[in-house]
Design a protein around this motif. Structure first.
Motif, PDB file in Angstrom:
ATOM      1  N   ARG A  21       0.829  -1.212   0.000  1.00 30.81           N
ATOM      2  CA  ARG A  21       0.000   0.000   0.000  1.00 30.81           C
ATOM      3  C   ARG A  21       0.863   1.261   0.000  1.00 30.81           C
ATOM      4  O   ARG A  21       0.588   2.229  -0.716  1.00 30.81           O
ATOM      5  N   LYS A  22       1.911   1.262   0.799  1.00 33.64           N
ATOM      6  CA  LYS A  22       2.793   2.436   0.852  1.00 33.64           C
ATOM      7  C   LYS A  22       3.523   2.624  -0.480  1.00 33.64           C
ATOM      8  O   LYS A  22       3.629   3.742  -0.996  1.00 33.64           O
ATOM      9  N   ASN A  23       4.008   1.523  -1.065  1.00 32.38           N
ATOM     10  CA  ASN A  23       4.693   1.619  -2.350  1.00 32.38           C
ATOM     11  C   ASN A  23       3.741   2.079  -3.454  1.00 32.38           C
ATOM     12  O   ASN A  23       4.138   2.823  -4.363  1.00 32.38           O
ATOM     13  N   LEU A  24       2.494   1.629  -3.374  1.00 30.08           N
ATOM     14  CA  LEU A  24       1.496   2.050  -4.363  1.00 30.08           C
ATOM     15  C   LEU A  24       1.287   3.560  -4.300  1.00 30.08           C
ATOM     16  O   LEU A  24       1.263   4.245  -5.337  1.00 30.08           O
ATOM     17  N   CYS A  25       1.127   4.086  -3.101  1.00 31.76           N
ATOM     18  CA  CYS A  25       0.941   5.534  -2.961  1.00 31.76           C
ATOM     19  C   CYS A  25       2.168   6.298  -3.450  1.00 31.76           C
ATOM     20  O   CYS A  25       2.045   7.359  -4.076  1.00 31.76           O
ATOM     21  N   THR A  26       3.352   5.749  -3.186  1.00 34.99           N
ATOM     22  CA  THR A  26       4.578   6.381  -3.669  1.00 34.99           C
ATOM     23  C   THR A  26       4.618   6.369  -5.191  1.00 34.99           C
ATOM     24  O   THR A  26       5.011   7.362  -5.834  1.00 34.99           O
ATOM     25  N   TYR A  27       4.191   5.275  -5.776  1.00 30.43           N
ATOM     26  CA  TYR A  27       4.174   5.173  -7.239  1.00 30.43           C
ATOM     27  C   TYR A  27       3.223   6.200  -7.850  1.00 30.43           C
ATOM     28  O   TYR A  27       3.585   6.921  -8.791  1.00 30.43           O
ATOM     29  N   ILE A  28       2.020   6.295  -7.299  1.00 28.88           N
ATOM     30  CA  ILE A  28       1.051   7.266  -7.805  1.00 28.88           C
ATOM     31  C   ILE A  28       1.583   8.693  -7.634  1.00 28.88           C
ATOM     32  O   ILE A  28       1.433   9.542  -8.520  1.00 28.88           O
ATOM     33  N   ASN A 271      -0.487  14.983  -3.993  1.00 33.79           N
ATOM     34  CA  ASN A 271       0.629  15.931  -3.892  1.00 33.79           C
ATOM     35  C   ASN A 271       1.521  15.484  -2.738  1.00 33.79           C
ATOM     36  O   ASN A 271       1.247  14.477  -2.072  1.00 33.79           O
ATOM     37  N   LYS A 272       2.601  16.203  -2.496  1.00 35.85           N
ATOM     38  CA  LYS A 272       3.571  15.769  -1.490  1.00 35.85           C
ATOM     39  C   LYS A 272       2.931  15.676  -0.108  1.00 35.85           C
ATOM     40  O   LYS A 272       3.174  14.719   0.646  1.00 35.85           O
ATOM     41  N   GLU A 273       2.096  16.644   0.242  1.00 39.93           N
ATOM     42  CA  GLU A 273       1.464  16.641   1.558  1.00 39.93           C
ATOM     43  C   GLU A 273       0.539  15.440   1.717  1.00 39.93           C
ATOM     44  O   GLU A 273       0.576  14.745   2.751  1.00 39.93           O
ATOM     45  N   LYS A 274      -0.289  15.185   0.712  1.00 42.71           N
ATOM     46  CA  LYS A 274      -1.222  14.064   0.794  1.00 42.71           C
ATOM     47  C   LYS A 274      -0.490  12.721   0.733  1.00 42.71           C
ATOM     48  O   LYS A 274      -0.902  11.748   1.365  1.00 42.71           O
ATOM     49  N   TRP A 275       0.588  12.659  -0.019  1.00 40.99           N
ATOM     50  CA  TRP A 275       1.397  11.442  -0.080  1.00 40.99           C
ATOM     51  C   TRP A 275       1.972  11.107   1.299  1.00 40.99           C
ATOM     52  O   TRP A 275       1.864   9.972   1.779  1.00 40.99           O
ATOM     53  N   GLU A 276       2.543  12.097   1.955  1.00 43.10           N
ATOM     54  CA  GLU A 276       3.113  11.868   3.288  1.00 43.10           C
ATOM     55  C   GLU A 276       2.033  11.496   4.284  1.00 43.10           C
ATOM     56  O   GLU A 276       2.230  10.612   5.143  1.00 43.10           O
ATOM     57  N   GLU A 277       0.870  12.134   4.175  1.00 43.47           N
ATOM     58  CA  GLU A 277      -0.245  11.807   5.058  1.00 43.47           C
ATOM     59  C   GLU A 277      -0.727  10.380   4.816  1.00 43.47           C
ATOM     60  O   GLU A 277      -1.040   9.644   5.765  1.00 43.47           O
ATOM     61  N   ALA A 278      -0.771   9.969   3.556  1.00 41.26           N
ATOM     62  CA  ALA A 278      -1.201   8.613   3.217  1.00 41.26           C
ATOM     63  C   ALA A 278      -0.241   7.575   3.784  1.00 41.26           C
ATOM     64  O   ALA A 278      -0.671   6.561   4.360  1.00 41.26           O
ATOM     65  N   LEU A 279       1.061   7.811   3.651  1.00 39.86           N
ATOM     66  CA  LEU A 279       2.045   6.868   4.181  1.00 39.86           C
ATOM     67  C   LEU A 279       1.922   6.727   5.695  1.00 39.86           C
ATOM     68  O   LEU A 279       2.002   5.622   6.245  1.00 39.86           O
ATOM     69  N   GLU A 280       1.728   7.839   6.372  1.00 38.58           N
ATOM     70  CA  GLU A 280       1.581   7.803   7.825  1.00 38.58           C
ATOM     71  C   GLU A 280       0.321   7.048   8.222  1.00 38.58           C
ATOM     72  O   GLU A 280       0.332   6.244   9.167  1.00 38.58           O
ATOM     73  N   SER A 281      -0.774   7.294   7.506  1.00 39.88           N
ATOM     74  CA  SER A 281      -2.029   6.620   7.812  1.00 39.88           C
ATOM     75  C   SER A 281      -1.904   5.119   7.631  1.00 39.88           C
ATOM     76  O   SER A 281      -2.367   4.330   8.464  1.00 39.88           O
ATOM     77  N   ILE A 282      -1.255   4.690   6.549  1.00 37.09           N
ATOM     78  CA  ILE A 282      -1.071   3.259   6.298  1.00 37.09           C
ATOM     79  C   ILE A 282      -0.198   2.641   7.379  1.00 37.09           C
ATOM     80  O   ILE A 282      -0.502   1.564   7.895  1.00 37.09           O
ATOM     81  N   GLU A 283       0.865   3.310   7.729  1.00 38.30           N
ATOM     82  CA  GLU A 283       1.754   2.777   8.766  1.00 38.30           C
ATOM     83  C   GLU A 283       1.021   2.629  10.091  1.00 38.30           C
ATOM     84  O   GLU A 283       1.277   1.688  10.866  1.00 38.30           O
ATOM     85  N   ASN A 284       0.088   3.514  10.368  1.00 36.96           N
ATOM     86  CA  ASN A 284      -0.670   3.444  11.615  1.00 36.96           C
ATOM     87  C   ASN A 284      -1.612   2.242  11.673  1.00 36.96           C
ATOM     88  O   ASN A 284      -2.151   1.937  12.748  1.00 36.96           O
ATOM     89  N   THR A 285      -1.816   1.566  10.554  1.00 37.43           N
ATOM     90  CA  THR A 285      -2.658   0.368  10.580  1.00 37.43           C
ATOM     91  C   THR A 285      -1.874  -0.881  10.972  1.00 37.43           C
ATOM     92  O   THR A 285      -2.474  -1.947  11.158  1.00 37.43           O
ATOM     93  N   ARG A 286      -0.565  -0.758  11.078  1.00 41.09           N
ATOM     94  CA  ARG A 286       0.259  -1.913  11.416  1.00 41.09           C
ATOM     95  C   ARG A 286      -0.074  -2.414  12.822  1.00 41.09           C
ATOM     96  O   ARG A 286      -0.152  -1.633  13.768  1.00 41.09           O
ATOM     97  N   LYS A 287      -0.279  -3.706  12.934  1.00 41.49           N
ATOM     98  CA  LYS A 287      -0.660  -4.285  14.222  1.00 41.49           C
ATOM     99  C   LYS A 287       0.567  -4.422  15.124  1.00 41.49           C
ATOM    100  O   LYS A 287       1.665  -4.706  14.674  1.00 41.49           O
ATOM    101  N   VAL A 288       0.343  -4.217  16.404  1.00 44.24           N
ATOM    102  CA  VAL A 288       1.406  -4.426  17.392  1.00 44.24           C
ATOM    103  C   VAL A 288       1.485  -5.917  17.667  1.00 44.24           C
ATOM    104  O   VAL A 288       0.506  -6.533  18.094  1.00 44.24           O
ATOM    105  N   ARG A 289       2.620  -6.507  17.406  1.00 41.90           N
ATOM    106  CA  ARG A 289       2.786  -7.972  17.571  1.00 41.90           C
ATOM    107  C   ARG A 289       3.146  -8.311  19.004  1.00 41.90           C
ATOM    108  O   ARG A 289       3.891  -7.595  19.646  1.00 41.90           O
TER     109      ARG A 289
END
Length: 289
Positions: A21-28, A271-289
């Motif tokens: 998901r993060k790589n996809l947003c970076t690609y777009i 844009n750069k702002e939305k891209w950074e926001e998207a990456l942060e949002s995706i990372e926040n979905t990572r489960k704590v193991r």
């Protein structure tokens, strides 16, 4: 496909889906034009499970005869597959950016083109045509006595196209047990909610009436995705049994909070702002193991 990839756990597949998901947003973001992020993000979990664990597939030999076939009928979500191919070592991100819809060196585009990308089984994006192709492939495997399986990923809005229902009827008639339709049911399409545009429900009852077995899951829960794919019987071209439909209930824009269930993100540019926001949002979905 190597045994290392095939043996990925549910937790490892969840982490891989976050990475994709993060790589996809970076690609777009890097290609600088609108991508169909909403539907791409909704289907990532299923696509990751298929490519990294459940399909017989070798990224080093994408044309091997015994491979399972995947038809992406919702072809406007091709960037999701491109990102997986990049992660599997088939292309670099730089190459995919440099060769995206460029006038003289185009390889990658908004819709997948079999002519340029070996891993693509069919050029799709004229919605409603992937399922007829998949049905033909499954029938061809039977006629050739080949054990590979055909998967077809379909958008729920596509089911307003009559060619899908002709294919469903044909697959049910021939009892193509080597065929799996995966409906990415995120309940939104470009013009608004699918149910308001032209309702496809009750989808499970309709598929059963057309002679299909139905599995319904939360398609953004990797555990449920894996359980559904684990439950598939071995592919056999000769044994006649009902084809299988996985109704994969998903969230459009899954993982990016400002995109989730927002029809405006059927397609959009970062844009750069939305891209950074998207990456942060995706990372926040990572489960704590």
């Amino acid at each position: 496909m190597t045994s290392t990839i095939k043996n990925l756990t549910v937790q490892e597949l969840e982490d891989k889906a976050i990475e994709i998901r993060k790589n996809l947003c970076t690609y777009i973001y890097r290609i600088g034009i609108a991508g169909h992020l909403g539907g791409e993000l909704s289907v990532i979990d299923m696509a990751v499970a298929l490519y990294y664990k459940y399909m017989n597939y070798d990224p080093k030999n994408p044309n091997m005869p015994e491979r399972d076939r995947l038809i992406l009928s919702k072809g406007h979500c091709a960037e999701a597959l491109y990102t997986i191919y990049q992660d599997m070592g088939m292309y670099t991100m730089d190459y995919m950016v440099d060769h995206f819809e460029s006038l003289e060196t185009a390889v990658f585009s908004m819709h997948p083109n079999r002519k340029y990308i070996d891993a693509i089984e069919a050029s799709t994006g004229s919605l409603g045509h992937g399922m007829p192709i998949a049905t033909g492939l499954a029938l061809g495997a039977r006629m050739s006595n080949e054990n590979w399986r055909t998967f077809c990923i379909i958008g729920d809005g596509e089911l307003q196209e009559g060619t899908n229902w002709e294919a469903f009827m044909t697959a049910g008639h021939y009892q193509l047990g080597n065929l799996v339709a995966i409906i990415d049911k995120n309940d939104l399409q470009m013009s608004g909610p699918t149910g308001q545009t032209n309702s496809i429900d009750p989808l499970d009852a309709k598929m059963r009436a057309f002679g299909w077995d139905v599995i319904e899951i939360n398609g953004n829960d990797m555990g449920e995705v894996c359980a559904a794919l684990e439950s598939l019987p071995p592919s056999d071209p000769i044994i006649r049994r009902k084809p299988i439909c996985i109704i994969s209930n998903t969230v459009k824009g899954k993982g990016v909070s400002f995109m989730e269930n927002v029809v405006g993100w059927h397609a959009g540019q970062l844009n750069k702002e939305k891209w950074e926001e998207a990456l942060e949002s995706i990372e926040n979905t990572r489960k704590v193991r």
